[in-house]
Design a protein around this motif. Sequence first.
Motif, mmCIF file in Angstrom:
data_model
loop_
_atom_site.group_PDB
_atom_site.id
_atom_site.type_symbol
_atom_site.label_atom_id
_atom_site.label_comp_id
_atom_site.label_asym_id
_atom_site.label_seq_id
_atom_site.Cartn_x
_atom_site.Cartn_y
_atom_site.Cartn_z
ATOM 1 N N LYS A 167 74.652 44.789 106.366
ATOM 2 C CA LYS A 167 73.853 44.466 107.551
ATOM 3 C C LYS A 167 73.877 42.969 107.843
ATOM 4 O O LYS A 167 74.030 42.549 109.002
ATOM 5 C CB LYS A 167 72.424 44.958 107.358
ATOM 6 C CG LYS A 167 72.319 46.478 107.283
ATOM 7 C CD LYS A 167 70.877 46.942 107.157
ATOM 8 C CE LYS A 167 70.811 48.469 107.103
ATOM 9 N NZ LYS A 167 69.421 48.960 107.026
ATOM 10 N N GLN A 168 73.743 42.148 106.811
ATOM 11 C CA GLN A 168 73.820 40.703 106.998
ATOM 12 C C GLN A 168 75.234 40.289 107.402
ATOM 13 O O GLN A 168 75.411 39.399 108.250
ATOM 14 C CB GLN A 168 73.418 39.977 105.710
ATOM 15 C CG GLN A 168 73.360 38.453 105.841
ATOM 16 C CD GLN A 168 72.322 37.990 106.857
ATOM 17 O OE1 GLN A 168 71.174 38.451 106.837
ATOM 18 N NE2 GLN A 168 72.716 37.084 107.754
ATOM 19 N N TRP A 171 75.584 41.102 111.050
ATOM 20 C CA TRP A 171 74.752 40.211 111.854
ATOM 21 C C TRP A 171 75.437 38.856 112.026
ATOM 22 O O TRP A 171 75.407 38.248 113.089
ATOM 23 C CB TRP A 171 73.386 40.046 111.215
ATOM 24 C CG TRP A 171 72.511 39.013 111.866
ATOM 25 C CD1 TRP A 171 72.062 37.844 111.324
ATOM 26 C CD2 TRP A 171 71.974 39.059 113.201
ATOM 27 N NE1 TRP A 171 71.301 37.152 112.230
ATOM 28 C CE2 TRP A 171 71.224 37.871 113.400
ATOM 29 C CE3 TRP A 171 72.072 39.967 114.254
ATOM 30 C CZ2 TRP A 171 70.563 37.588 114.583
ATOM 31 C CZ3 TRP A 171 71.417 39.679 115.452
ATOM 32 C CH2 TRP A 171 70.679 38.512 115.604
ATOM 33 N N ASP A 172 76.080 38.391 110.961
ATOM 34 C CA ASP A 172 76.791 37.109 111.013
ATOM 35 C C ASP A 172 78.089 37.200 111.815
ATOM 36 O O ASP A 172 78.482 36.233 112.481
ATOM 37 C CB ASP A 172 77.123 36.624 109.597
ATOM 38 C CG ASP A 172 75.881 36.254 108.798
ATOM 39 O OD1 ASP A 172 74.844 35.940 109.419
ATOM 40 O OD2 ASP A 172 75.944 36.308 107.554
ATOM 41 N N LYS A 175 78.258 38.576 116.727
ATOM 42 C CA LYS A 175 77.298 37.898 117.584
ATOM 43 C C LYS A 175 77.531 38.279 119.042
ATOM 44 O O LYS A 175 78.615 38.085 119.590
ATOM 45 C CB LYS A 175 77.428 36.379 117.431
ATOM 46 C CG LYS A 175 77.036 35.855 116.053
ATOM 47 C CD LYS A 175 75.548 36.117 115.754
ATOM 48 C CE LYS A 175 75.139 35.498 114.435
ATOM 49 N NZ LYS A 175 73.724 35.801 114.100
ATOM 50 N N SER A 180 71.020 43.081 118.775
ATOM 51 C CA SER A 180 69.846 42.399 118.234
ATOM 52 C C SER A 180 69.757 42.603 116.723
ATOM 53 O O SER A 180 70.447 43.449 116.149
ATOM 54 C CB SER A 180 68.568 42.934 118.890
ATOM 55 O OG SER A 180 68.387 44.301 118.556
ATOM 56 N N ARG A 181 68.878 41.819 116.110
ATOM 57 C CA ARG A 181 68.675 41.957 114.669
ATOM 58 C C ARG A 181 68.150 43.350 114.332
ATOM 59 O O ARG A 181 68.561 43.963 113.338
ATOM 60 C CB ARG A 181 67.681 40.894 114.185
ATOM 61 C CG ARG A 181 67.482 40.891 112.668
ATOM 62 C CD ARG A 181 68.635 40.204 111.988
ATOM 63 N NE ARG A 181 68.721 40.505 110.578
ATOM 64 C CZ ARG A 181 69.307 39.725 109.687
ATOM 65 N NH1 ARG A 181 69.869 38.598 110.074
ATOM 66 N NH2 ARG A 181 69.388 40.061 108.430
ATOM 67 N N SER A 182 67.261 43.863 115.152
ATOM 68 C CA SER A 182 66.703 45.198 114.900
ATOM 69 C C SER A 182 67.777 46.277 115.006
ATOM 70 O O SER A 182 67.751 47.268 114.276
ATOM 71 C CB SER A 182 65.566 45.494 115.878
ATOM 72 O OG SER A 182 66.029 45.452 117.226
ATOM 73 N N GLU A 185 69.580 46.180 111.731
ATOM 74 C CA GLU A 185 68.743 46.702 110.643
ATOM 75 C C GLU A 185 68.679 48.226 110.652
ATOM 76 O O GLU A 185 68.461 48.849 109.611
ATOM 77 C CB GLU A 185 67.329 46.116 110.732
ATOM 78 C CG GLU A 185 67.231 44.640 110.371
ATOM 79 C CD GLU A 185 67.699 44.365 108.953
ATOM 80 O OE1 GLU A 185 67.465 45.206 108.076
ATOM 81 O OE2 GLU A 185 68.332 43.304 108.738
#
Length: 217
Positions: A167-168, A171-172, A175, A180-182, A185
């Motif tokens: 997940k990280q 996210w990285d 972009k 979104s971050r959610s 997640e």
Amino acid sequence: MQKKLLVLFVTMLCARSYAQISFEKGYFIDESERKTECLIKNIDWKNNPSEFEYKLSQDGVSKVKTIKTTKEFGITGYSKFIRAHVNIDRSNDERISSLSTTRAPDFHKEELFLKVLIEGKASLYYYEGGNTKRYFFKREDQSEIQPLIFKKYITQNNKIGTNVGYKQQLWDALKCEEISRSTIERLDYTQSSLAKIFIKYNSCTSSEYISYKKGQN
């Protein structure tokens, strides 16, 4: 009468299974980057192959190509595999008795045929072999394919923990205004969930992409 019907059913089932395994239009690319159009035996690989059977024509002699001499192969409109040297963690996530007490992946470098799921500015790959099911990714500005980190393990409290480092990583790497971050997640470590986020990223960045799904391109 029932015995005859059973024999007939088994015979039809075997014939159907045999008919489904056929040589279909495809190609392979060898060590010298030469592309050869051919017919490849489509056995709908559950486990990623290390070799495949092919013919240059329907009446031609069947031959075998291995991962050692093949950089890429595919069946037109169906599937595509690429050879890659990748780090892979073969920890068994399916049996509790086999879980490690270490959170970090136990990576080993291997040469594998990876199945291409999404191909574009950001690409998603899959490997399955025995109890190992792993996903990999690469952006076009990266030189190497990276493993998406996922590992179940036994915590100090003797409970089952899960390392969801993928997940990280995503996210990285992905972009985009629409991601979104959610959204990250909520991602599951499954083909459908991961494929959707890669399609969303490629669409968001106006990148052409190919989605390889079973039976269609």
